[in-house]
Design a protein around this motif. Structure first.
Motif, PDB file in Angstrom:
ATOM      1  N   GLN A  39      34.859 -35.245 -80.451  1.00 38.23           N
ATOM      2  CA  GLN A  39      36.738 -35.313 -80.843  1.00 38.23           C
ATOM      3  C   GLN A  39      37.079 -36.434 -79.860  1.00 38.23           C
ATOM      4  O   GLN A  39      36.511 -36.324 -78.745  1.00 38.23           O
ATOM      5  CB  GLN A  39      37.160 -34.263 -81.191  1.00 38.23           C
ATOM      6  CG  GLN A  39      37.032 -33.469 -82.353  1.00 38.23           C
ATOM      7  CD  GLN A  39      37.952 -32.137 -82.283  1.00 38.23           C
ATOM      8  OE1 GLN A  39      38.670 -32.149 -81.453  1.00 38.23           O
ATOM      9  NE2 GLN A  39      37.544 -31.598 -83.108  1.00 38.23           N
ATOM     10  N   VAL A  40      38.037 -37.572 -80.247  1.00 37.58           N
ATOM     11  CA  VAL A  40      38.519 -38.221 -79.044  1.00 37.58           C
ATOM     12  C   VAL A  40      39.839 -38.051 -79.024  1.00 37.58           C
ATOM     13  O   VAL A  40      40.763 -38.787 -78.271  1.00 37.58           O
ATOM     14  CB  VAL A  40      38.168 -39.639 -79.328  1.00 37.58           C
ATOM     15  CG1 VAL A  40      36.854 -39.998 -78.838  1.00 37.58           C
ATOM     16  CG2 VAL A  40      38.517 -40.075 -80.549  1.00 37.58           C
ATOM     17  N   ASN A  41      40.675 -37.425 -79.940  1.00 37.28           N
ATOM     18  CA  ASN A  41      42.130 -37.157 -79.937  1.00 37.28           C
ATOM     19  C   ASN A  41      42.341 -35.792 -80.705  1.00 37.28           C
ATOM     20  O   ASN A  41      41.409 -35.112 -81.014  1.00 37.28           O
ATOM     21  CB  ASN A  41      42.635 -38.195 -80.916  1.00 37.28           C
ATOM     22  CG  ASN A  41      42.107 -38.312 -82.494  1.00 37.28           C
ATOM     23  OD1 ASN A  41      41.639 -37.244 -82.946  1.00 37.28           O
ATOM     24  ND2 ASN A  41      42.007 -39.647 -82.842  1.00 37.28           N
ATOM     25  N   GLN A  42      43.437 -35.464 -80.516  1.00 42.38           N
ATOM     26  CA  GLN A  42      44.123 -34.045 -80.755  1.00 42.38           C
ATOM     27  C   GLN A  42      44.258 -33.934 -82.372  1.00 42.38           C
ATOM     28  O   GLN A  42      44.121 -32.932 -82.950  1.00 42.38           O
ATOM     29  CB  GLN A  42      45.412 -33.749 -80.276  1.00 42.38           C
ATOM     30  CG  GLN A  42      45.529 -33.937 -78.986  1.00 42.38           C
ATOM     31  CD  GLN A  42      44.728 -33.042 -78.113  1.00 42.38           C
ATOM     32  OE1 GLN A  42      44.666 -31.758 -78.552  1.00 42.38           O
ATOM     33  NE2 GLN A  42      44.204 -33.328 -76.932  1.00 42.38           N
ATOM     34  N   LYS A  43      44.055 -35.014 -83.182  1.00 44.70           N
ATOM     35  CA  LYS A  43      44.180 -35.042 -84.617  1.00 44.70           C
ATOM     36  C   LYS A  43      42.773 -34.609 -85.114  1.00 44.70           C
ATOM     37  O   LYS A  43      42.695 -34.199 -86.509  1.00 44.70           O
ATOM     38  CB  LYS A  43      44.414 -36.444 -85.031  1.00 44.70           C
ATOM     39  CG  LYS A  43      45.668 -36.943 -84.917  1.00 44.70           C
ATOM     40  CD  LYS A  43      46.032 -38.327 -85.402  1.00 44.70           C
ATOM     41  CE  LYS A  43      46.380 -39.262 -84.380  1.00 44.70           C
ATOM     42  NZ  LYS A  43      45.742 -40.540 -84.573  1.00 44.70           N
ATOM     43  N   VAL A 240      37.918 -46.015 -78.307  1.00 44.49           N
ATOM     44  CA  VAL A 240      38.579 -44.811 -78.550  1.00 44.49           C
ATOM     45  C   VAL A 240      39.927 -45.023 -79.071  1.00 44.49           C
ATOM     46  O   VAL A 240      40.472 -44.226 -79.924  1.00 44.49           O
ATOM     47  CB  VAL A 240      38.759 -44.133 -77.259  1.00 44.49           C
ATOM     48  CG1 VAL A 240      39.596 -43.070 -77.161  1.00 44.49           C
ATOM     49  CG2 VAL A 240      37.310 -43.703 -76.612  1.00 44.49           C
ATOM     50  N   THR A 241      40.717 -46.136 -78.532  1.00 44.64           N
ATOM     51  CA  THR A 241      42.043 -46.094 -79.041  1.00 44.64           C
ATOM     52  C   THR A 241      42.182 -46.802 -80.464  1.00 44.64           C
ATOM     53  O   THR A 241      43.131 -46.843 -81.110  1.00 44.64           O
ATOM     54  CB  THR A 241      42.946 -47.087 -78.188  1.00 44.64           C
ATOM     55  OG1 THR A 241      42.524 -48.320 -78.226  1.00 44.64           O
ATOM     56  CG2 THR A 241      43.068 -46.387 -76.717  1.00 44.64           C
TER      57      THR A 241
END
Ligand code: HPA
Length: 245
Positions: A39-43, A240-241
């Motif tokens: 994963q790359v984010n909290q979502k 990533v962004t």
């Protein structure tokens, strides 16, 4: 939740930017494929990372198992792919250090199987290539690049050569006349196979050098690796962004 894949090309081997990562081995009709899921984010958007050339760059471009890789990504449920590629530039408006979000390709590969559809039970399939690279992903990445001030060009024609040798200056002059902007050895057949399976596919082509005959010196693989390493931070941030795409 959208499943996204990142195919890491030359110089992009590290997956430490993925949290909670685990290794997967996917068996395909074309051979096994190793993928890292994380994963790359909290979502919680799932990201699948695949090294095109292997973790130690041991697979040359003409021997990459392109069908196994794309089949495996489709099998785990991936819908969108961002693929990185090191390229030489034929266009002075696309200097080393810039990222070209390719929108077209010219295919000069010679010995690669570039379809899943070889007749038989699967039938004969002719896949539309009007927009080979996903315009949606290009738009999202380009917006990120503009916001962050990264040198990124939205649109460019990728000339795919067989490799593993670099091109002659005569070939580069011919490719330029034909409308090519950047030259590399991997986007074909990757993009074609992704389109055949209905995947939204994009190539982030990082320009590592001017192509043969435009460059003031002879080309080396080391300069390609050096330029990739210098620009790795911003290339990764761009990827990533841009997630979840
Ligand atoms: N030609 C082909 N592939 C490449 C090049 C090049 O000049 N640079 C990086 N990958």
């Amino acid at each position: 939740m959208m499943k996204i894949a990142v195919i890491g090309g030359t110089g992009v081997y590290d997956s430490s930017w993925l949290a909670s990562s685990q290794e997967l081995r996917v068996e395909t009709p074309y051979g096994p494929v190793e993928i890292i899921q994380g994963q790359v984010n909290q979502k919680g958007d799932a990201v699948y990372f695949l090294n095109r050339h292997g973790t130690h760059h041991q697979i040359p471009p003409h021997l990459v198992n392109y069908r196994a890789n794309i089949w495996a990504l489709k099998h785990v449920g991936v819908e969108r792919i961002m693929a990185t590629a090191a390229v030489g530039s034929l266009n002075v408006a696309m200097p080393p250090g810039s990222v070209v979000l390719c929108d077209q390709f010219l295919d000069f590969t010679k010995s690669r199987v570039s379809t899943f559809f070889e007749g038989g039970p699967q039938g004969v399939v002719h896949t539309d290539m009007t927009e080979p690279y996903c315009p949606h992903i290009r738009k999202v990445i380009y917006q990120q690049a503009v916001t962050r001030g990264y040198p990124t060009i939205n649109g460019g024609c990728y000339v795919a050569t067989e490799g593993p040798r670099f091109e002659t200056p005569a070939e580069i002059r011919a490719f330029r006349l034909l409308g090519g902007d950047v030259v590399g050895m991997t986007s074909v057949p990757e993009v074609i196979l992704a389109r055949e399976l209905g995947l939204c596919y994009s190539t982030l082509a990082l320009v590592t050098n001017y192509a043969a005959g435009i460059s003031p010196h002879h080309l080396t693989h080391q300069e390609v690796l050096d330029l990739m390493a210098q620009n790795m931070t911003y290339l990764k941030q761009l990827i990533v962004t841009s997630i979840p795409l």
